[in-house]
Design an enzyme around this catalytic site. Structure first.
Site, PDB file in Angstrom:
ATOM      1  N   GLU A 157      -3.337  19.884  10.023  1.00 42.83           N
ATOM      2  CA  GLU A 157      -4.393  18.880  10.236  1.00 42.83           C
ATOM      3  C   GLU A 157      -3.972  17.516   9.684  1.00 42.83           C
ATOM      4  OE1 GLU A 157      -7.351  21.570   8.431  1.00 42.83           O
ATOM      5  OE2 GLU A 157      -8.596  21.068  10.148  1.00 42.83           O
TER       6      GLU A 157
ATOM      7  N   GLU B  59      -7.007  29.539   9.483  1.00 48.02           N
ATOM      8  CA  GLU B  59      -8.213  29.603   8.665  1.00 48.02           C
ATOM      9  C   GLU B  59      -9.126  30.776   9.033  1.00 48.02           C
ATOM     10  OE1 GLU B  59      -6.869  26.973   9.948  1.00 48.02           O
ATOM     11  OE2 GLU B  59      -6.998  25.245   8.610  1.00 48.02           O
TER      12      GLU B  59
HETATM   13  N1  T1G Z   1      -2.655  27.735  -0.960  1.00 45.24           N
HETATM   14  C1  T1G Z   1      -2.166  28.141  -2.143  1.00 45.24           C
HETATM   15  N2  T1G Z   1      -1.114  28.984  -2.287  1.00 45.24           N
HETATM   16  C2  T1G Z   1      -0.531  29.414  -1.169  1.00 45.24           C
HETATM   17  C3  T1G Z   1      -0.964  29.025   0.121  1.00 45.24           C
HETATM   18  C4  T1G Z   1      -2.072  28.142   0.196  1.00 45.24           C
HETATM   19  N3  T1G Z   1      -2.521  27.695   1.356  1.00 45.24           N
HETATM   20  N4  T1G Z   1      -0.163  29.650   1.025  1.00 45.24           N
HETATM   21  C5  T1G Z   1       0.714  30.374   0.329  1.00 45.24           C
HETATM   22  N5  T1G Z   1       0.503  30.241  -0.977  1.00 45.24           N
HETATM   23  C6  T1G Z   1       1.268  30.845  -2.063  1.00 45.24           C
HETATM   24  C7  T1G Z   1       1.110  32.361  -2.099  1.00 45.24           C
HETATM   25  O1  T1G Z   1      -0.078  32.704  -2.793  1.00 45.24           O
HETATM   26  C8  T1G Z   1       2.367  32.755  -2.845  1.00 45.24           C
HETATM   27  O2  T1G Z   1       2.132  32.408  -4.200  1.00 45.24           O
HETATM   28  C9  T1G Z   1       3.404  31.768  -2.326  1.00 45.24           C
HETATM   29  O3  T1G Z   1       2.653  30.654  -1.800  1.00 45.24           O
HETATM   30  C10 T1G Z   1       4.274  32.325  -1.248  1.00 45.24           C
HETATM   31  O4  T1G Z   1       3.372  32.831  -0.254  1.00 45.24           O
HETATM   32  C11 T1G Z   1      -9.005  22.441   5.271  1.00 45.24           C
HETATM   33  C12 T1G Z   1      -9.432  24.980   4.565  1.00 45.24           C
HETATM   34  C13 T1G Z   1       2.615  29.621   4.053  1.00 45.24           C
HETATM   35  C14 T1G Z   1       3.362  31.242   5.810  1.00 45.24           C
HETATM   36  O5  T1G Z   1      -3.966  30.254   5.460  1.00 45.24           O
HETATM   37  O6  T1G Z   1       0.359  32.091   5.626  1.00 45.24           O
HETATM   38  O7  T1G Z   1      -6.026  24.785   5.030  1.00 45.24           O
HETATM   39  O8  T1G Z   1       2.520  34.696  -5.174  1.00 45.24           O
HETATM   40  O9  T1G Z   1       4.305  35.153  -0.213  1.00 45.24           O
HETATM   41  O10 T1G Z   1       5.763  34.879   3.192  1.00 45.24           O
HETATM   42  O11 T1G Z   1      -8.640  23.448   7.327  1.00 45.24           O
HETATM   43  O12 T1G Z   1       1.857  31.990   2.510  1.00 45.24           O
HETATM   44  O13 T1G Z   1       4.365  32.992  -5.151  1.00 45.24           O
HETATM   45  O14 T1G Z   1       2.349  32.660  -6.642  1.00 45.24           O
HETATM   46  O15 T1G Z   1       2.876  34.280   1.685  1.00 45.24           O
HETATM   47  O16 T1G Z   1       6.952  32.619   2.835  1.00 45.24           O
HETATM   48  C15 T1G Z   1      -4.832  27.654   5.443  1.00 45.24           C
HETATM   49  C16 T1G Z   1      -1.598  30.853   4.073  1.00 45.24           C
HETATM   50  C17 T1G Z   1      -5.475  27.431   4.135  1.00 45.24           C
HETATM   51  C18 T1G Z   1      -1.702  29.699   5.052  1.00 45.24           C
HETATM   52  C19 T1G Z   1       4.305  31.353   3.515  1.00 45.24           C
HETATM   53  N6  T1G Z   1      -3.458  28.076   5.257  1.00 45.24           N
HETATM   54  N7  T1G Z   1      -0.231  31.078   3.679  1.00 45.24           N
HETATM   55  O17 T1G Z   1       4.591  32.736   3.685  1.00 45.24           O
HETATM   56  O18 T1G Z   1       5.212  33.352   1.298  1.00 45.24           O
HETATM   57  S1  T1G Z   1      -7.162  26.973   4.351  1.00 45.24           S
HETATM   58  C20 T1G Z   1      -3.149  29.394   5.267  1.00 45.24           C
HETATM   59  C21 T1G Z   1       0.617  31.743   4.498  1.00 45.24           C
HETATM   60  C22 T1G Z   1      -7.061  25.398   4.996  1.00 45.24           C
HETATM   61  C23 T1G Z   1      -8.171  23.449   6.011  1.00 45.24           C
HETATM   62  C24 T1G Z   1      -8.329  24.833   5.521  1.00 45.24           C
HETATM   63  C25 T1G Z   1       1.959  32.027   3.909  1.00 45.24           C
HETATM   64  C26 T1G Z   1       3.054  31.041   4.338  1.00 45.24           C
HETATM   65  P1  T1G Z   1       2.891  33.227  -5.384  1.00 45.24           P
HETATM   66  P2  T1G Z   1       3.896  34.021   0.649  1.00 45.24           P
HETATM   67  P3  T1G Z   1       5.721  33.448   2.777  1.00 45.24           P
END
Ligand code: T1G
Length: 692
Positions: A105, A125
């Site tokens: 975004e 999301e």
């Molecule tokens: N926020 C905080 N920490 C995150 C994170 C996030 N969005 N995504 C990943 N992590 C941390 C995870 O907890 C782990 O931490 C480390 O990164 C590695 O993750 C306004 C409201 C990005 C594809 O849903 O899909 O944006 O255990 O093991 O396999 O519209 O993480 O090392 O301490 O999964 O390489 C939307 C979620 C949020 C993406 C990477 N975004 N993340 O995969 O590593 S809501 C998501 C993923 C939002 C807006 C809305 C995957 C990844 P630690 P990992 P990976």
């Protein structure tokens, strides 16, 4: 502030730097705003690039902030994007690796996007019970079209940027060095006449939007009672309206979803899955042992499935059996499984052959002695395990990890069969092992820290969700399911029938109720455990209905009859008059006047039996945290994802209320089975939850 600022030849580069994935937490948002202010105030700056340091452009809003005041603290992501979009100087996003959620975004608010072909793009999301809340539902349809945007947003799926090369999402595609390319692009557009393009100024076109959206609403209507998918459709539909109105509708829907229990549970599950890989007393930088060669002993259902888990990850496996026909049967089963997957189009024939080529079959222990990890999946009998581990201790090279797939036996006792207990660990796979995500990693009292760290890293590689368990009867999952099954039996004694119990808990969201589940697993397995329990713990009683069932040879699907009747070639479970009559008769024999039992009571007694045992498991240190118990049930026992697991569900109900209900059941039939776990009571008294 977690964003850096640098000016290079008239181009200001703002670099997000909030490891591990540049989550757009408050500090990062402040950093971007500070960079934008400096760039706009500096006359020598003619253009701006926004990039991400490290492994991602941005994984989106910082999920760890959700539920805290920081999540919506200004500058909100909305404010940051509005500032970028309003900039008189062109802003170019440099997308590499990951651009997801709020990260995408943010890029959509920029005037231009320079993208690496392989960058992973998603608005996931919906998987968190939310919808894109920073303009994604309004800008993405304007960039790639209504249908493509709706599919991406409702599915939450990840695609690569090259799928959008021909759309306004991508202005310039590169193989790599995206920041240099973005800077160059920025210099080129810095002096282009007129205003810089804003996606918000585009119109969404669709020749039959109403019909298409009506169809979309219908397809998501049945999303297991989850509110987010339909809200996603409505928000995208609003992109056909004036931009600011669509933004208002998106915002309202986003804030509504953020406050739903479904989203709280799904966000909890997301973080719980990642927290499970962290073992409190095992440092994150613990050196791992080499794990190039894997051996599996036992080519039966479990051994074959375990072998496939490794072959699927491209890891060579030597499969050992004691008898030639068992070995041939096991290898043939593996091939047959791959062939049937290929028939469904999920594997190519080349992939089948590639995986089979990694499999080596042998009858000789000599062929596995230099394996780095050996997993035994032999008959669940301590005598057999003893012989196997004695043999392994003799022949395996020093430093090899010796793992047992036991589901009930004492891993410490198994380790004691060897002179190297520090190398012994439990790896409890769930059947079918090549499909089920859950892997219970059972640490013995002597299991070395690097063995644990190595196995946890391996689990991620073979795409399993690994949860560490201490040694106890049934580890985490099966120990809890025993109390759950016990309550299911008592409910039959008191007035319920199998189909009512199953229907009630399946309405709660379980994939399968206890009686359909045990009919599939085999009632004779549960019978054997009850017989063992009767000897070890006579006071630990069950409903006798399960024994009556087995004495009648009703072992479940495999016998064509169990709690339910089955027809050949039909997996449907048909209520059995014979079984129901037996249950009613048994209540009479017990002198129980059967009563009508509500679905609510059924669900409470089954789920709170899990919660209460889970609390004991955490208190005893068998699980290091309540969220690990949740992960076991979410990934291995069909607990509904949108309830976050038994412990998360209890937090949602309120531990005070859970304790009160347990005390009420303790006054009822077989009340001795209920005693509020001390940890549950302590947290309830303190007004806290398991996952605070
Ligand atoms: N926020 C905080 N920490 C995150 C994170 C996030 N969005 N995504 C990943 N992590 C941390 C995870 O907890 C782990 O931490 C480390 O990164 C590695 O993750 C306004 C409201 C990005 C594809 O849903 O899909 O944006 O255990 O093991 O396999 O519209 O993480 O090392 O301490 O999964 O390489 C939307 C979620 C949020 C993406 C990477 N975004 N993340 O995969 O590593 S809501 C998501 C993923 C939002 C807006 C809305 C995957 C990844 P630690 P990992 P990976």
């Amino acid at each position: 502030m977690t964003a850096h600022y640098q000016v290079r030849d008239g181009v200001a580069v703002i670099t997000l730097d909030n490891p591990p994935v540049n989550g757009l937490g408050h500090a990062t948002r402040l950093g971007i705003m500070a960079g934008m202010t400096r760039a706009l105030d500096d006359d020598s700056v003619t253009a701006i690039v926004i990039a991400g340091a490290g492994a991602a452009f941005s994984g989106g809003a910082d999920i760890r902030e959700f539920g805290t005041p920081m999540a919506l603290q200004e500058p909100s992501l909305q404010t940051v994007i509005d500032t970028i979009e309003a900039s008189p100087k062109p802003v170019v996003a440099a997308l590499h690796s990951v651009a997801m959620g709020g990260g995408l975004e943010l890029a959509l608010g920029c005037h231009y996007r320079v993208v690496t072909k392989s960058a992973r793009i998603a608005l996931p999301e919906v998987n968190l019970g939310l919808l894109p809340g920073a303009g994604g539902t309004q800008r993405l349809p304007r960039a790639i079209g209504l249908e493509a945007a709706l599919n991406l947003i409702v599915s939450g799926k990840t695609t690569t940027a090259d799928a959008f090369g021909h759309t306004r999402l991508v202005d310039h595609m590169v193989e790599d060095n995206v920041v240099d390319a973005a800077e160059k692009y920025a210099r080129n557009v810095a002096h282009s006449p007129g205003v810089h393009p804003r996606l918000r100024d585009l119109e969404v076109q669709h020749e039959s939007a109403d019909a298409y959206l009506g169809y979309a609403r219908m397809t998501v209507a049945g999303a297991a009672g989850l509110p987010a998918p339909l809200k996603c459709v409505e928000a995208v539909a609003a992109s056909l309206k004036p931009f600011d109105q669509g933004m208002r509708e998106e915002r309202e829907a986003f804030l509504h979803l953020m406050a739903t229990p479904h989203s709280r549970a799904l966000r909890h599950a997301f973080l719980a899955e990642r927290a499970a890989s962290k073992i409190p007393d095992v440092p994150a930088d613990t050196p791992l042992r080499t794990l190039a060669k894997v051996a599996v002993i036992g080519a039966g259902t479990m051994g074959g499935g375990i072998a496939m888990s490794f072959l699927n990850a491209g890891i060579p496996v030597t499969l050992l059996e004691t008898k030639a026909e068992a070995l041939e049967r096991g290898v043939a089963t593996i091939r047959r499984n791959y062939e049937s997957t290929a028939k469904k189009g999920k594997l190519s024939q080349e992939q089948v052959e590639a995986r089979m080529s990694l499999l080596c079959a042998t009858l000789s222990y000599d062929d596995i002695k230099d394996a780095d990890l050996v997993i035994e999946a032999v008959f669940e009998d301590m005598g057999v395990k003893k012989a196997v581990f004695r043999q392994l201790d003799e022949i395996m090279k020093p430093g090899a990890i010796l793992a047992s797939n036991t589901s009930t036996l004492d891993v410490d006792a198994i380790a004691a069969f060897t002179k190297r207990p520090q190398d012994v660990v439990g790896m409890h796979f769930f059947s079918p092992a090549n499909v089920m995500k859950l892997l219970e990693v059972v640490r013995g009292k002597h299991t070395a820290l690097d063995v644990l760290a190595t196995v946890m890293a391996l689990a991620k590689k073979i795409r399993k969700i690994a949860v560490v368990s201490g040694v106890c009867d049934g580890f985490i999952g099966n120990r809890m399911i025993e109390q759950y099954s016990r309550q299911a039996g008592f409910l039959l004694d008191e007035g319920a029938l199998p189909e009512q119990v199953d229907r009630a808990i399946e309405r709660f969201g379980f994939a399968m109720g206890p009686f359909r589940m045990i009919d599939m697993a085999g009632n004779d397995i549960a019978w054997a455990i009850r017989k063992r329990r009767a000897v070890e713990q006579p006071s630990f009683n069950y409903s006798k209905t399960g024994d009556l069932l087995c004495e009648a040879g009703r072992f479940g699907q495999k016998a064509g009859k169990g709690w339910y009747d089955y027809k050949p070639g039909d997996r449907m479970a048909y209520p059995s008059q014979q079984v129901n009559d037996m249950i009613v008769e048994h209540s009479k024999d017990l002198g129980i006047e059967r009563r009508r039992i509500s679905d609510a009571e059924i669900v409470e007694r089954l789920v709170y039996a899990l919660v209460n045992e889970g609390a004991l498991i955490v208190e005893e240190g068998i699980a290091s945290k309540a969220s690990d118990v949740d992960m076991v049930y979410l990934s291995g026992y069909g607990f509904p994802q949108w309830r976050g697991g038994p412990m998360r569900h209890a937090d949602e109900v309120g531990l005070y209320n859970v304790a009160q209900s347990i005390r009420r059941y303790a006054r009822g039939y077989q009340g001795h089975a209920w005693e509020v776990a001390p940890l549950l009571q302590k947290l309830a008294d303190a007004g806290r939850g398991f996952n605070d």
